[in-house]
Write an enzyme that holds these catalytic residues in place. Sequence first.
Site, mmCIF file in Angstrom:
data_model
loop_
_atom_site.group_PDB
_atom_site.id
_atom_site.type_symbol
_atom_site.label_atom_id
_atom_site.label_comp_id
_atom_site.label_asym_id
_atom_site.label_seq_id
_atom_site.Cartn_x
_atom_site.Cartn_y
_atom_site.Cartn_z
ATOM 1 N N HIS A 39 75.559 60.843 36.132
ATOM 2 C CA HIS A 39 75.349 60.135 37.100
ATOM 3 C C HIS A 39 76.427 60.600 38.022
ATOM 4 C CE1 HIS A 39 78.542 56.908 35.982
ATOM 5 N NE2 HIS A 39 78.630 57.366 37.330
ATOM 6 N N ASP A 95 74.122 58.883 29.379
ATOM 7 C CA ASP A 95 74.593 59.312 30.623
ATOM 8 C C ASP A 95 75.276 60.319 30.524
ATOM 9 O OD1 ASP A 95 74.832 59.249 34.084
ATOM 10 O OD2 ASP A 95 76.399 57.716 34.308
ATOM 11 N N SER A 121 84.645 57.794 35.889
ATOM 12 C CA SER A 121 82.981 57.983 35.460
ATOM 13 C C SER A 121 82.812 59.264 34.726
ATOM 14 C CB SER A 121 82.242 57.593 36.480
ATOM 15 O OG SER A 121 81.790 56.476 36.708
#
Length: 167
Positions: free
Chosen positions: A45, A74, A147
């Site tokens: 992402h 992810d 992230s």
Amino acid sequence: MISSHARCRLSGRDRSGMAIAKTRPKSSGTGFIITEDGCFVTNKHVAGEGTQVRLLTESGIISAKVVKVDAANDLALLKAEGEFGALPVVSSRGVRLGATAATLGFPDIGLQGFAPKLAKGEIAGLAGARDDARHFQISTPIQTGNSGGALVDERRNVVGVVVAKLI
């Protein structure tokens, strides 16, 4: 954004973090180098759907290509040209409940700036939400922009990748 552990030898490139801000990226996040020849990891992402990603290193802005994506976990593996200092990656099987864990990332660069932020905490759970064994729960503060960053143990070995936070 990648961690300050990355070192590349570049010349004639824009060396300011403001250059990324001026070009208004769609999103930003963190990643980390895993090989000296430029392979690094981030979240899918963070890398997005494109095949090209721009990295802000302490030596300037460089381009990287998405090599492989694992949508189920992810994760994205990218490759940049240059020479880098890599973080050691170890098996997460040895991680113990209560062990020290830290992240180094670039949360909310619009507010907090382009310098990396260190956050320390502990392994609070050996499984994630709904007992998902692919994830840890950590007490380390995580914000938007962390992230893709490395979760490291007290010896600076990568034991995981920051993927999400509970709201």
